[in-house]
Design a protein around this motif. Sequence first.
Motif, PDB file in Angstrom:
ATOM      1  N   LEU A 319       0.865  -1.177   0.000  1.00  0.00           N
ATOM      2  CA  LEU A 319       0.000   0.000   0.000  1.00  0.00           C
ATOM      3  C   LEU A 319       0.900   1.225   0.000  1.00  0.00           C
ATOM      4  CD1 LEU A 319      -3.152   0.353   2.268  1.00  0.00           C
ATOM      5  CD2 LEU A 319      -1.849   2.322   1.490  1.00  0.00           C
ATOM      6  N   ALA A 320       0.655   2.139  -0.932  1.00  0.00           N
ATOM      7  CA  ALA A 320       1.521   3.316  -1.095  1.00  0.00           C
ATOM      8  C   ALA A 320       0.918   4.537  -0.432  1.00  0.00           C
ATOM      9  CB  ALA A 320       1.739   3.606  -2.576  1.00  0.00           C
ATOM     10  N   LEU A 321       1.728   5.209   0.390  1.00  0.00           N
ATOM     11  CA  LEU A 321       1.399   6.557   0.852  1.00  0.00           C
ATOM     12  C   LEU A 321       2.025   7.507  -0.150  1.00  0.00           C
ATOM     13  CD1 LEU A 321       1.905   5.843   4.591  1.00  0.00           C
ATOM     14  CD2 LEU A 321      -0.100   6.996   3.687  1.00  0.00           C
ATOM     15  N   SER A 322       1.249   7.945  -1.121  1.00  0.00           N
ATOM     16  CA  SER A 322       1.781   8.655  -2.288  1.00  0.00           C
ATOM     17  C   SER A 322       2.025  10.125  -1.980  1.00  0.00           C
ATOM     18  CB  SER A 322       0.800   8.546  -3.457  1.00  0.00           C
ATOM     19  OG  SER A 322       0.553   7.201  -3.775  1.00  0.00           O
ATOM     20  N   TYR A 323       3.256  10.583  -2.236  1.00  0.00           N
ATOM     21  CA  TYR A 323       3.569  12.002  -2.093  1.00  0.00           C
ATOM     22  C   TYR A 323       3.726  12.672  -3.452  1.00  0.00           C
ATOM     23  CZ  TYR A 323       8.461  10.677  -2.946  1.00  0.00           C
ATOM     24  OH  TYR A 323       9.615  10.169  -3.499  1.00  0.00           O
ATOM     25  N   ALA A 324       3.681  11.886  -4.529  1.00  0.00           N
ATOM     26  CA  ALA A 324       3.809  12.437  -5.884  1.00  0.00           C
ATOM     27  C   ALA A 324       3.151  11.464  -6.861  1.00  0.00           C
ATOM     28  CB  ALA A 324       5.277  12.648  -6.237  1.00  0.00           C
ATOM     29  N   ALA A 325       2.853  11.979  -8.048  1.00  0.00           N
ATOM     30  CA  ALA A 325       2.169  11.163  -9.055  1.00  0.00           C
ATOM     31  C   ALA A 325       2.998   9.958  -9.476  1.00  0.00           C
ATOM     32  CB  ALA A 325       1.829  12.031 -10.270  1.00  0.00           C
ATOM     33  N   ARG A 350      -9.421   5.472   6.932  1.00  0.00           N
ATOM     34  CA  ARG A 350      -9.431   5.030   5.538  1.00  0.00           C
ATOM     35  C   ARG A 350      -8.199   4.193   5.222  1.00  0.00           C
ATOM     36  NH1 ARG A 350     -11.240   2.608   1.397  1.00  0.00           N
ATOM     37  NH2 ARG A 350     -10.415   3.313  -0.609  1.00  0.00           N
ATOM     38  N   LEU A 351      -7.045   4.566   5.770  1.00  0.00           N
ATOM     39  CA  LEU A 351      -5.815   3.808   5.550  1.00  0.00           C
ATOM     40  C   LEU A 351      -5.944   2.391   6.100  1.00  0.00           C
ATOM     41  CD1 LEU A 351      -2.878   3.847   4.552  1.00  0.00           C
ATOM     42  CD2 LEU A 351      -2.206   4.766   6.791  1.00  0.00           C
ATOM     43  N   LEU A 352      -6.527   2.248   7.279  1.00  0.00           N
ATOM     44  CA  LEU A 352      -6.731   0.919   7.864  1.00  0.00           C
ATOM     45  C   LEU A 352      -7.710   0.100   7.027  1.00  0.00           C
ATOM     46  CD1 LEU A 352      -6.870   1.882  11.640  1.00  0.00           C
ATOM     47  CD2 LEU A 352      -5.214   0.311  10.596  1.00  0.00           C
ATOM     48  N   GLU A 353      -8.713   0.753   6.512  1.00  0.00           N
ATOM     49  CA  GLU A 353      -9.683   0.065   5.641  1.00  0.00           C
ATOM     50  C   GLU A 353      -9.004  -0.458   4.380  1.00  0.00           C
ATOM     51  OE1 GLU A 353     -13.493   1.444   2.937  1.00  0.00           O
ATOM     52  OE2 GLU A 353     -13.192   2.433   4.873  1.00  0.00           O
ATOM     53  N   GLU A 357      -8.330  -4.493   3.287  1.00  0.00           N
ATOM     54  CA  GLU A 357      -8.720  -4.995   1.966  1.00  0.00           C
ATOM     55  C   GLU A 357      -7.508  -5.588   1.243  1.00  0.00           C
ATOM     56  OE1 GLU A 357     -10.335  -3.330  -2.333  1.00  0.00           O
ATOM     57  OE2 GLU A 357     -10.496  -2.041  -0.563  1.00  0.00           O
ATOM     58  N   LEU A 358      -6.362  -4.919   1.360  1.00  0.00           N
ATOM     59  CA  LEU A 358      -5.117  -5.413   0.758  1.00  0.00           C
ATOM     60  C   LEU A 358      -4.806  -6.817   1.275  1.00  0.00           C
ATOM     61  CD1 LEU A 358      -2.393  -4.374  -0.836  1.00  0.00           C
ATOM     62  CD2 LEU A 358      -1.503  -4.181   1.481  1.00  0.00           C
ATOM     63  N   GLU A 359      -4.923  -7.017   2.574  1.00  0.00           N
ATOM     64  CA  GLU A 359      -4.586  -8.316   3.149  1.00  0.00           C
ATOM     65  C   GLU A 359      -5.582  -9.398   2.735  1.00  0.00           C
ATOM     66  OE1 GLU A 359      -1.543  -8.250   6.418  1.00  0.00           O
ATOM     67  OE2 GLU A 359      -3.474  -7.923   7.442  1.00  0.00           O
ATOM     68  N   LYS A 360      -6.838  -9.038   2.569  1.00  0.00           N
ATOM     69  CA  LYS A 360      -7.826 -10.020   2.118  1.00  0.00           C
ATOM     70  C   LYS A 360      -7.499 -10.553   0.728  1.00  0.00           C
ATOM     71  CE  LYS A 360     -11.791  -8.281   4.765  1.00  0.00           C
ATOM     72  NZ  LYS A 360     -13.102  -7.573   4.672  1.00  0.00           N
ATOM     73  N   ARG A 361      -6.885  -9.711  -0.096  1.00  0.00           N
ATOM     74  CA  ARG A 361      -6.576 -10.091  -1.483  1.00  0.00           C
ATOM     75  C   ARG A 361      -5.108 -10.469  -1.651  1.00  0.00           C
ATOM     76  NH1 ARG A 361      -7.832  -5.670  -5.531  1.00  0.00           N
ATOM     77  NH2 ARG A 361      -7.364  -7.384  -6.932  1.00  0.00           N
ATOM     78  N   ALA A 362      -4.428 -10.789  -0.547  1.00  0.00           N
ATOM     79  CA  ALA A 362      -2.976 -10.999  -0.573  1.00  0.00           C
ATOM     80  C   ALA A 362      -2.553 -12.055  -1.586  1.00  0.00           C
ATOM     81  CB  ALA A 362      -2.472 -11.357   0.824  1.00  0.00           C
ATOM     82  N   GLY A 363      -3.198 -13.209  -1.603  1.00  0.00           N
ATOM     83  CA  GLY A 363      -2.809 -14.279  -2.522  1.00  0.00           C
ATOM     84  C   GLY A 363      -2.931 -13.856  -3.971  1.00  0.00           C
ATOM     85  N   GLU A 364      -4.042 -13.218  -4.306  1.00  0.00           N
ATOM     86  CA  GLU A 364      -4.266 -12.737  -5.674  1.00  0.00           C
ATOM     87  C   GLU A 364      -3.231 -11.684  -6.067  1.00  0.00           C
ATOM     88  OE1 GLU A 364      -7.520  -9.789  -7.808  1.00  0.00           O
ATOM     89  OE2 GLU A 364      -8.073 -10.856  -5.965  1.00  0.00           O
ATOM     90  N   LEU A 365      -2.910 -10.783  -5.120  1.00  0.00           N
ATOM     91  CA  LEU A 365      -1.964  -9.708  -5.429  1.00  0.00           C
ATOM     92  C   LEU A 365      -0.543 -10.227  -5.576  1.00  0.00           C
ATOM     93  CD1 LEU A 365      -3.363  -6.916  -3.086  1.00  0.00           C
ATOM     94  CD2 LEU A 365      -3.691  -7.166  -5.549  1.00  0.00           C
ATOM     95  N   ARG A 366      -0.171 -11.232  -4.809  1.00  0.00           N
ATOM     96  CA  ARG A 366       1.151 -11.839  -4.981  1.00  0.00           C
ATOM     97  C   ARG A 366       1.299 -12.436  -6.380  1.00  0.00           C
ATOM     98  NH1 ARG A 366       4.489 -12.422  -0.560  1.00  0.00           N
ATOM     99  NH2 ARG A 366       3.562 -11.902   1.474  1.00  0.00           N
ATOM    100  N   GLN A 367       0.251 -13.055  -6.879  1.00  0.00           N
ATOM    101  CA  GLN A 367       0.295 -13.620  -8.228  1.00  0.00           C
ATOM    102  C   GLN A 367       0.418 -12.503  -9.273  1.00  0.00           C
ATOM    103  OE1 GLN A 367       0.557 -16.761  -9.197  1.00  0.00           O
ATOM    104  NE2 GLN A 367       0.615 -16.100 -11.346  1.00  0.00           N
TER     105      GLN A 367
END
Length: 403
Positions: A319-325, A350-353, A357-367
């Motif tokens: 998850l990125a805390l974006s400071y620039a585009a 919102r960050l925790l939310e 969500e990121l962790e729920k999709r961890a397997g899919e995102l690793r692929q």
Amino acid sequence: MSAVRVGVFGLLGSGNLGNDGSLEAVLGYLRTEHPDAVVDALCGGPEVVKARYGIEATRLHWYGGEYRTASRAGAIAGKGLGKLVDIVRTASWVRRHDVVIVPGMGVLEATLPLRPWGFPYALFLLCATGRLFRTRVALVGVGADAIRERPTRALVRRSARLAAYRSYRDTLSRDAMRAMGVDTARDRVYPDLAFALPTPAEGERPASTGLVCVGVMDFHGGNDDRARAEEIHRRYLDGMTRFVRALVADGRPVRLLTGDSCDSPVVAAILDAVDSPLVTAAEASSLADLTKEMAGADAVVATRYHNLVCALKAGTPTLALSYAAKSDALMERMGLGAYCHPAREVDVDRLLEQFRELEKRAGELRQTLAEQNLIVTGQLDEQFRELNSALFPAAGRAHQETR
């Protein structure tokens, strides 16, 4: 015929792990493809570059306090004199080379506080003297962004025009240079050079421990945020502290990471505020160290651009805390565009939310990351092949003519 003489240029060895990672990637390419090349550096931290990479190095600026605020008359005079001395020093260094490579880095952007008489001026001297002495200057995989401040924009635009070769780390950068009046018709876009560095093998990755790596930054906004820099910093630090505290409340071990020596006070402030044995800090000295830390985590939340590169390269849900585009563009390229959060306006709920969500999709995102990393590796192989044809035949002919 003598060996080709290659220089590398930039704020290298100065404590920024991303800059040094870009240098390491280019040195790996040179040692593989051009093992006979004689390589040295004009850089911010010559002692570090000599010790770590085994190449000769010269200090970028004559005046040692170049990046410290000058308030006394002596310091102001020293900086002014340094600008004149650096013309001669840069020209003398450039003319000894066939090729000079600026490896990655955000050398054509001002997403962090930047003064025109600092690095933009140094880059302009490099490109101007390269054109004067017919030394091919290559801006390889660099970052760029629209710049509002006129003097900085003028120096950056002129430097880019004078360079013999340009490639960018994202489409955003190429579009920004085109908008600033640079002809980019022949310029290519490739992934960030740090993706060419080695990745920890699968066997080196420990089993899941619930660990979350949190990459923090001494963040005060960008060039256009100077008036509210302290407010931005306080809000960012408060948000990161509250986020780490929430992870600890869930029983999650947290590993704090940095990407620059200036980030250490932020780590110290969070450790002091949270005061839990679940929170520890890593002492990473390279992007390889960061990548290894992140490969052992269940998830990563990070701010610095090259923290994100390391996490994505390691294949860890990020998850990125974006400071620039550029951060948003990187996450989109790697298939995680939905997992960005603004660093200037950290909303902890919102960050925790987003994190859950990121962790729920961890397997899919690793692929997804495994597939994207294969594509990125192939694209960087193409970048290095292009460098072979764009730089080294010409360098060899120029060197022969000089002899």
